[in-house]
Design a protein around this motif. Structure first.
Motif, PDB file in Angstrom:
ATOM      1  N   GLY A  48     -25.148  51.595  17.823  1.00 54.75           N
ATOM      2  CA  GLY A  48     -25.030  52.407  19.021  1.00 54.75           C
ATOM      3  C   GLY A  48     -24.287  51.742  20.152  1.00 54.75           C
ATOM      4  N   ASN A  49     -24.033  50.445  20.057  1.00 51.63           N
ATOM      5  CA  ASN A  49     -23.274  49.779  21.106  1.00 51.63           C
ATOM      6  C   ASN A  49     -21.776  49.998  20.912  1.00 51.63           C
ATOM      7  OD1 ASN A  49     -25.549  48.879  22.325  1.00 51.63           O
ATOM      8  ND2 ASN A  49     -25.112  46.708  22.110  1.00 51.63           N
ATOM      9  N   ILE A  50     -20.994  49.463  21.821  1.00 47.19           N
ATOM     10  CA  ILE A  50     -19.543  49.628  21.758  1.00 47.19           C
ATOM     11  C   ILE A  50     -19.005  49.068  20.452  1.00 47.19           C
ATOM     12  CG2 ILE A  50     -17.366  48.900  22.797  1.00 47.19           C
ATOM     13  CD1 ILE A  50     -18.848  48.863  25.472  1.00 47.19           C
ATOM     14  N   GLN A  51     -18.102  49.802  19.830  1.00 47.27           N
ATOM     15  CA  GLN A  51     -17.488  49.364  18.589  1.00 47.27           C
ATOM     16  C   GLN A  51     -16.126  48.728  18.879  1.00 47.27           C
ATOM     17  OE1 GLN A  51     -17.528  52.407  15.538  1.00 47.27           O
ATOM     18  NE2 GLN A  51     -19.598  53.072  16.126  1.00 47.27           N
ATOM     19  N   TYR A  52     -15.928  47.550  18.312  1.00 48.33           N
ATOM     20  CA  TYR A  52     -14.673  46.817  18.449  1.00 48.33           C
ATOM     21  C   TYR A  52     -13.964  46.840  17.098  1.00 48.33           C
ATOM     22  CZ  TYR A  52     -16.727  45.201  22.791  1.00 48.33           C
ATOM     23  OH  TYR A  52     -17.292  45.161  24.040  1.00 48.33           O
TER      24      TYR A  52
ATOM     25  N   PHE B  40     -14.738  58.955  10.132  1.00 46.83           N
ATOM     26  CA  PHE B  40     -15.808  58.009   9.849  1.00 46.83           C
ATOM     27  C   PHE B  40     -16.098  57.968   8.354  1.00 46.83           C
ATOM     28  CE2 PHE B  40     -19.686  55.721  10.216  1.00 46.83           C
ATOM     29  CZ  PHE B  40     -20.639  56.388   9.461  1.00 46.83           C
TER      30      PHE B  40
ATOM     31  N   TYR C 202     -18.702  49.205  10.719  1.00 49.35           N
ATOM     32  CA  TYR C 202     -18.322  50.593  10.487  1.00 49.35           C
ATOM     33  C   TYR C 202     -16.949  50.613   9.807  1.00 49.35           C
ATOM     34  CZ  TYR C 202     -21.532  50.768  14.485  1.00 49.35           C
ATOM     35  OH  TYR C 202     -22.583  50.571  15.333  1.00 49.35           O
TER      36      TYR C 202
ATOM     37  N   ASN D 153     -25.393  55.314   7.275  1.00 50.54           N
ATOM     38  CA  ASN D 153     -24.802  56.640   7.361  1.00 50.54           C
ATOM     39  C   ASN D 153     -23.462  56.608   6.643  1.00 50.54           C
ATOM     40  OD1 ASN D 153     -24.547  59.310   8.073  1.00 50.54           O
ATOM     41  ND2 ASN D 153     -23.937  58.945  10.187  1.00 50.54           N
TER      42      ASN D 153
ATOM     43  N   TRP E  23     -21.298  53.278   7.639  1.00 50.11           N
ATOM     44  CA  TRP E  23     -21.929  52.420   8.646  1.00 50.11           C
ATOM     45  C   TRP E  23     -22.951  51.535   7.952  1.00 50.11           C
ATOM     46  CZ3 TRP E  23     -26.415  54.435  12.134  1.00 50.11           C
ATOM     47  CH2 TRP E  23     -26.917  53.382  12.901  1.00 50.11           C
TER      48      TRP E  23
END
Lengths: 112, 118
Positions: free
Chosen positions: A98-102, A45, A33, A56, A48
């Motif tokens: 959709g998981n945690i973004q680091y 944003f 992202y 997106n 992605w």
């Protein structure tokens, strides 16, 4: 384990030039992202990518583009730079969409 | 549409006193909520996340947040502030569509700058 790495740390360009920013995700992460953190505008944003495809994009003009490579690294290209493109550009990665973004430490782009 | 509002742009506390950073959210669907912290000239670090399990979420460095659906709030707290807590804090919501599929994007609040005095 290495985190998200971004290069360069700083980038100075003049109006009308092109900038290329690079991002290497955490090993095993397939989604990347891009966010822009501009003074007074907060974090917004940008793009992605997942499995090599753009999934997106945010409300930015087409001169902001990018791609994701087979090794899941990514680059963000900004064409025809404008003064207001000066910002910190942050890259994030996640294991799946959709998981945690680091987040990485960012690339600070200055347009003169 | 999902959004978050951080109610304070700046919060100032003394070292050793409690911290409260306020966040209200708006979401059409069951939200995923996060708090991230950004130290000067650094990237964002995840403090904690809420994903519809326990409403009281514990994070790193002694921070915790409580999800209150009735109040649409997700306030961040810490019992005792430390000088190293001075940073900017972001309340974040992950955006989904009607089918529960993520759009990938995170929507950030405006940020709260926490100052800790000795």
């Amino acid at each position: 384990e290495a985190g998200v790495t971004q290069s360069p740390t700083h980038l100075i360009k003049t109006r009308g030039q092109q900038a290329t920013l690079r991002c290497s995700p955490i090993s095993g992460h397939t989604s990347v992202y891009w966010y822009q953190q501009a003074l007074g505008l907060g974090l917004q944003f940008l793009l992605w990518y997942d499995e090599g495809e753009e999934r997106n994009r945010g409300n930015f003009p087409p001169r902001f583009s990018g791609r994701q490579f087979p090794n899941y690294s990514s680059e963000l290209n900004v064409n025809a730079l404008e003064l207001e493109d000066s910002a910190l550009y942050l890259c994030a990665s996640s294991q799946q969409a959709g998981n945690i973004q680091y987040f990485g430490a960012g690339t600070r782009l200055s347009v003169l | 549409a999902q959004s978050v509002t951080q109610l304070d742009s700046h919060v100032s506390v003394s070292e050793g006193t409690p911290v409260l950073l306020r966040c209200n959210y708006s979401s059409s669907y069951s939200p995923s909520l996060f708090w991230y912290v950004q130290h000067p000239n650094k990237g964002l670090q995840l403090l904690l996340k809420y994903t519809s399990a326990a409403t009281l979420v514990k994070g790193i460095n002694g921070f915790e947040a409580e999800f209150k659906k009735s109040e649409t709030s997700f306030h961040l707290t810490k019992p005792s502030a430390h000088m190293s807590d001075a940073a900017e804090y972001f309340c974040v919501v992950r955006v989904y569509n009607a089918g529960g599929t993520s759009y990938g994007k995170l929507t950030f609040g405006q940020g709260t700058i926490l100052t800790v005095h000795p």
